[in-house]
Write a protein that holds these residues in place. Sequence first.
Motif, PDB file in Angstrom:
ATOM      1  N   GLY A 121       0.807  -1.212   0.000  1.00  0.00           N
ATOM      2  CA  GLY A 121       0.000   0.000   0.000  1.00  0.00           C
ATOM      3  C   GLY A 121       0.836   1.256   0.000  1.00  0.00           C
ATOM      4  N   ALA A 122       0.165   2.400  -0.046  1.00  0.00           N
ATOM      5  CA  ALA A 122       0.844   3.690  -0.040  1.00  0.00           C
ATOM      6  C   ALA A 122       1.638   3.862   1.252  1.00  0.00           C
ATOM      7  CB  ALA A 122      -0.172   4.820  -0.193  1.00  0.00           C
ATOM      8  N   THR A 123       2.846   4.361   1.131  1.00  0.00           N
ATOM      9  CA  THR A 123       3.750   4.477   2.271  1.00  0.00           C
ATOM     10  C   THR A 123       4.488   5.809   2.209  1.00  0.00           C
ATOM     11  OG1 THR A 123       4.102   2.073   2.237  1.00  0.00           O
ATOM     12  CG2 THR A 123       5.679   3.403   3.492  1.00  0.00           C
ATOM     13  N   ARG A 124       4.516   6.517   3.325  1.00  0.00           N
ATOM     14  CA  ARG A 124       5.247   7.787   3.378  1.00  0.00           C
ATOM     15  C   ARG A 124       6.689   7.522   3.810  1.00  0.00           C
ATOM     16  NH1 ARG A 124       3.377  12.887   3.457  1.00  0.00           N
ATOM     17  NH2 ARG A 124       1.283  12.163   4.017  1.00  0.00           N
ATOM     18  N   PHE A 125       7.628   8.089   3.065  1.00  0.00           N
ATOM     19  CA  PHE A 125       9.048   7.961   3.381  1.00  0.00           C
ATOM     20  C   PHE A 125       9.636   9.328   3.682  1.00  0.00           C
ATOM     21  CE2 PHE A 125       8.333   4.119   0.883  1.00  0.00           C
ATOM     22  CZ  PHE A 125       9.041   3.162   1.597  1.00  0.00           C
ATOM     23  N   ARG A 126      10.418   9.406   4.738  1.00  0.00           N
ATOM     24  CA  ARG A 126      11.198  10.605   5.006  1.00  0.00           C
ATOM     25  C   ARG A 126      12.539  10.472   4.281  1.00  0.00           C
ATOM     26  NH1 ARG A 126      11.660  11.046  11.222  1.00  0.00           N
ATOM     27  NH2 ARG A 126      12.432  13.134  10.721  1.00  0.00           N
ATOM     28  N   LEU A 127      13.071  11.584   3.814  1.00  0.00           N
ATOM     29  CA  LEU A 127      14.255  11.574   2.953  1.00  0.00           C
ATOM     30  C   LEU A 127      15.428  12.293   3.609  1.00  0.00           C
ATOM     31  CD1 LEU A 127      12.620  12.541  -0.483  1.00  0.00           C
ATOM     32  CD2 LEU A 127      12.734  10.291   0.613  1.00  0.00           C
ATOM     33  N   ARG A 128      16.596  11.857   3.200  1.00  0.00           N
ATOM     34  CA  ARG A 128      17.837  12.501   3.647  1.00  0.00           C
ATOM     35  C   ARG A 128      18.871  12.285   2.548  1.00  0.00           C
ATOM     36  NH1 ARG A 128      19.652  11.466   9.853  1.00  0.00           N
ATOM     37  NH2 ARG A 128      21.024  13.257  10.172  1.00  0.00           N
ATOM     38  N   VAL A 129      19.743  13.219   2.325  1.00  0.00           N
ATOM     39  CA  VAL A 129      20.705  13.144   1.233  1.00  0.00           C
ATOM     40  C   VAL A 129      22.119  12.995   1.786  1.00  0.00           C
ATOM     41  CG1 VAL A 129      21.757  14.430  -0.687  1.00  0.00           C
ATOM     42  CG2 VAL A 129      19.279  14.441  -0.388  1.00  0.00           C
ATOM     43  N   LEU A 130      22.860  12.077   1.173  1.00  0.00           N
ATOM     44  CA  LEU A 130      24.288  11.959   1.438  1.00  0.00           C
ATOM     45  C   LEU A 130      25.032  12.425   0.205  1.00  0.00           C
ATOM     46  CD1 LEU A 130      26.753  10.925   3.098  1.00  0.00           C
ATOM     47  CD2 LEU A 130      26.508   8.776   1.847  1.00  0.00           C
ATOM     48  N   SER A 131      25.811  13.489   0.349  1.00  0.00           N
ATOM     49  CA  SER A 131      26.708  13.938  -0.717  1.00  0.00           C
ATOM     50  C   SER A 131      28.115  13.818  -0.151  1.00  0.00           C
ATOM     51  CB  SER A 131      26.361  15.365  -1.159  1.00  0.00           C
ATOM     52  OG  SER A 131      26.315  16.249  -0.053  1.00  0.00           O
ATOM     53  N   ARG A 132      28.825  14.925   0.038  1.00  0.00           N
ATOM     54  CA  ARG A 132      30.098  14.824   0.754  1.00  0.00           C
ATOM     55  C   ARG A 132      29.861  14.569   2.237  1.00  0.00           C
ATOM     56  NH1 ARG A 132      31.686  19.003  -2.875  1.00  0.00           N
ATOM     57  NH2 ARG A 132      33.388  18.325  -4.234  1.00  0.00           N
ATOM     58  N   ARG A 133      28.736  15.088   2.746  1.00  0.00           N
ATOM     59  CA  ARG A 133      28.345  14.851   4.128  1.00  0.00           C
ATOM     60  C   ARG A 133      26.891  14.403   4.150  1.00  0.00           C
ATOM     61  NH1 ARG A 133      29.449  19.830   7.866  1.00  0.00           N
ATOM     62  NH2 ARG A 133      28.982  18.273   9.454  1.00  0.00           N
ATOM     63  N   PHE A 134      26.474  13.887   5.298  1.00  0.00           N
ATOM     64  CA  PHE A 134      25.102  13.442   5.488  1.00  0.00           C
ATOM     65  C   PHE A 134      24.260  14.648   5.881  1.00  0.00           C
ATOM     66  CE2 PHE A 134      22.857   9.483   7.418  1.00  0.00           C
ATOM     67  CZ  PHE A 134      22.047   9.418   6.291  1.00  0.00           C
ATOM     68  N   GLY A 135      23.082  14.806   5.268  1.00  0.00           N
ATOM     69  CA  GLY A 135      22.184  15.880   5.653  1.00  0.00           C
ATOM     70  C   GLY A 135      21.878  15.844   7.142  1.00  0.00           C
ATOM     71  N   ALA A 136      21.548  16.995   7.710  1.00  0.00           N
ATOM     72  CA  ALA A 136      21.410  17.106   9.164  1.00  0.00           C
ATOM     73  C   ALA A 136      20.254  16.288   9.707  1.00  0.00           C
ATOM     74  CB  ALA A 136      21.242  18.573   9.564  1.00  0.00           C
ATOM     75  N   ARG A 137      19.173  16.132   8.936  1.00  0.00           N
ATOM     76  CA  ARG A 137      17.995  15.443   9.454  1.00  0.00           C
ATOM     77  C   ARG A 137      17.121  14.971   8.305  1.00  0.00           C
ATOM     78  NH1 ARG A 137      18.122  20.592  10.781  1.00  0.00           N
ATOM     79  NH2 ARG A 137      18.695  20.036  12.895  1.00  0.00           N
ATOM     80  N   PHE A 138      16.198  14.056   8.632  1.00  0.00           N
ATOM     81  CA  PHE A 138      15.234  13.597   7.650  1.00  0.00           C
ATOM     82  C   PHE A 138      14.166  14.666   7.427  1.00  0.00           C
ATOM     83  CE2 PHE A 138      16.996   9.486   8.891  1.00  0.00           C
ATOM     84  CZ  PHE A 138      17.104   8.866   7.661  1.00  0.00           C
ATOM     85  N   THR A 139      13.544  14.619   6.268  1.00  0.00           N
ATOM     86  CA  THR A 139      12.540  15.623   5.921  1.00  0.00           C
ATOM     87  C   THR A 139      11.334  15.550   6.847  1.00  0.00           C
ATOM     88  OG1 THR A 139      11.653  14.060   4.286  1.00  0.00           O
ATOM     89  CG2 THR A 139      13.131  15.774   3.469  1.00  0.00           C
ATOM     90  N   PRO A 140      10.697  16.715   7.121  1.00  0.00           N
ATOM     91  CA  PRO A 140       9.437  16.700   7.880  1.00  0.00           C
ATOM     92  C   PRO A 140       8.323  16.133   7.008  1.00  0.00           C
ATOM     93  CG  PRO A 140       9.901  18.909   7.082  1.00  0.00           C
ATOM     94  CD  PRO A 140      11.109  18.078   6.734  1.00  0.00           C
ATOM     95  N   ARG A 141       7.176  15.939   7.592  1.00  0.00           N
ATOM     96  CA  ARG A 141       6.056  15.316   6.887  1.00  0.00           C
ATOM     97  C   ARG A 141       5.699  16.049   5.591  1.00  0.00           C
ATOM     98  NH1 ARG A 141       1.781  11.873   8.097  1.00  0.00           N
ATOM     99  NH2 ARG A 141      -0.137  12.289   6.929  1.00  0.00           N
ATOM    100  N   LYS A 142       5.709  17.377   5.619  1.00  0.00           N
ATOM    101  CA  LYS A 142       5.272  18.131   4.442  1.00  0.00           C
ATOM    102  C   LYS A 142       6.231  17.982   3.256  1.00  0.00           C
ATOM    103  CE  LYS A 142       7.376  22.537   5.830  1.00  0.00           C
ATOM    104  NZ  LYS A 142       7.108  23.960   6.128  1.00  0.00           N
ATOM    105  N   LEU A 143       7.457  17.537   3.500  1.00  0.00           N
ATOM    106  CA  LEU A 143       8.416  17.319   2.418  1.00  0.00           C
ATOM    107  C   LEU A 143       8.674  15.829   2.166  1.00  0.00           C
ATOM    108  CD1 LEU A 143      11.145  20.047   3.086  1.00  0.00           C
ATOM    109  CD2 LEU A 143       9.331  20.070   1.375  1.00  0.00           C
ATOM    110  N   SER A 144       7.878  14.956   2.792  1.00  0.00           N
ATOM    111  CA  SER A 144       8.106  13.521   2.694  1.00  0.00           C
ATOM    112  C   SER A 144       7.082  12.894   1.750  1.00  0.00           C
ATOM    113  CB  SER A 144       8.015  12.877   4.079  1.00  0.00           C
ATOM    114  OG  SER A 144       8.975  13.439   4.954  1.00  0.00           O
ATOM    115  N   PRO A 145       7.525  12.326   0.642  1.00  0.00           N
ATOM    116  CA  PRO A 145       6.586  11.826  -0.364  1.00  0.00           C
ATOM    117  C   PRO A 145       5.882  10.539   0.067  1.00  0.00           C
ATOM    118  CG  PRO A 145       8.816  11.258  -0.988  1.00  0.00           C
ATOM    119  CD  PRO A 145       8.931  12.136   0.225  1.00  0.00           C
TER     120      PRO A 145
END
Length: 427
Positions: A121-145
């Motif tokens: 079923g439909a599932t909400r995922f929080r996102l975080r990006v790793l480039s040279r460093r890891f992003g500070a935190r996962f996305t809040p609900r409004k930015l989580s697809p």
Amino acid sequence: MSRRQLVTAVLATGCLLVPATGAGAGLPALHAAATDAPPSVSTPLPVIRRVRPLNATIGGTLTITGRNFLPGRGRNTVVFFREGAPAIFLKAGKATRRRMTVRLTSKLGDFLIGRNNGEKGATRFRLRVLSRRFGARFTPRKLSPVVRPARSAGGRARDTGPPAPTCTLESARLAPQADADGDALGNALELAIKTSPCAADTDGDAIPDGYEYESALDYNSRALPYPGKRPYPNPLDPSDAHTDYDSDGLLMSDEHAAWVLYGGSSFPLLYSDGTQTSGGPVQVTAQTRWADMNEDGFLTDDEKDVDGDGLTNWDEAHGRMTPGWWIAVWNDEPPYTLNYLQTLWLDPDTDGDGLPDGPDDVDEDGWANADDLDRDGRRLWLQPFNPCLPDFNSRSCALHPPVENPYPPFRAGDIMPGELPPLAWPR
């Protein structure tokens, strides 16, 4: 002192290993950063500002805008997280410093929430990006697809993943030196060992064939051919992702995740589940002596610190920085009433406050996590999830501990005469 001797000594003396001294005067000196140091803290963190679409399907593509991404193809990793499931790592496609795309493959589809009828079923995922460093935190609900399974022409949900590849067994035979599925194993080799030259993860356990094959070679000291008839990291075994073949305390899924995040999915393996000393023995230095738990002069994979936060891999993944380990070791001790945040072993700053997990303080008792695990450099330790240890007068210890079944140090027999006051004391 060996690890076995250390555990035996601690069990013999109980939890209150060292009288509380100096906590009120500030944090004790912390040990140095670990061997596998992350990029400089001056390197800007990747930040997600917008995700489109917020309603996506497996097989589709997300467009992420923000800042501090690495330009190029395949240079950024997007981490997808939901409660109750492991983090999923997907390589981004083309990226600029402010925009990237990532395809939602069947690897992510495997972790959609199941319904009672067995469909995903439909599932909400929080996102975080790793480039040279890891992003500070996962996305809040409004930015989580919200991600949904792909749908067939008849409208039934199905997890199709990316479009069907053009690779076939016949085309693979005609190009034996090619690597049709991009798993670092040539077509001819895959046909010989019975893995699919057209699927990077033949057994569907989220560990690519090339990683399991290389780990198997490491497991056999690379002096023997691929061990097809023995227990080993096996690209044909869908049940072995959570096996610890090299017995270093890290599961194959753990070591694979470290290889993806900090090794860039490149060969040779930064972390292999076929050897306890991936990349060869690492000699202890004055700066890393704190991590040498068995004091043999070398760091094994469990003793290393891949995210550079001042805590060992094993401690954060499965050991002393996990509440469950303390419950297992001292199963007669009630845990503290609050469930404190467990640090993440691949994230140097789990709570995103700018302070690495080692010098941070999970239970807010004035003693850093790293110092709870190595008291004054004497290999003595206390659990970091009870703010009443080692100092019952810490700023976060309960003023009124429970009368029934109290946690340390308020149980009968815990308090030693002349060291701590009795249960009822004036504040």
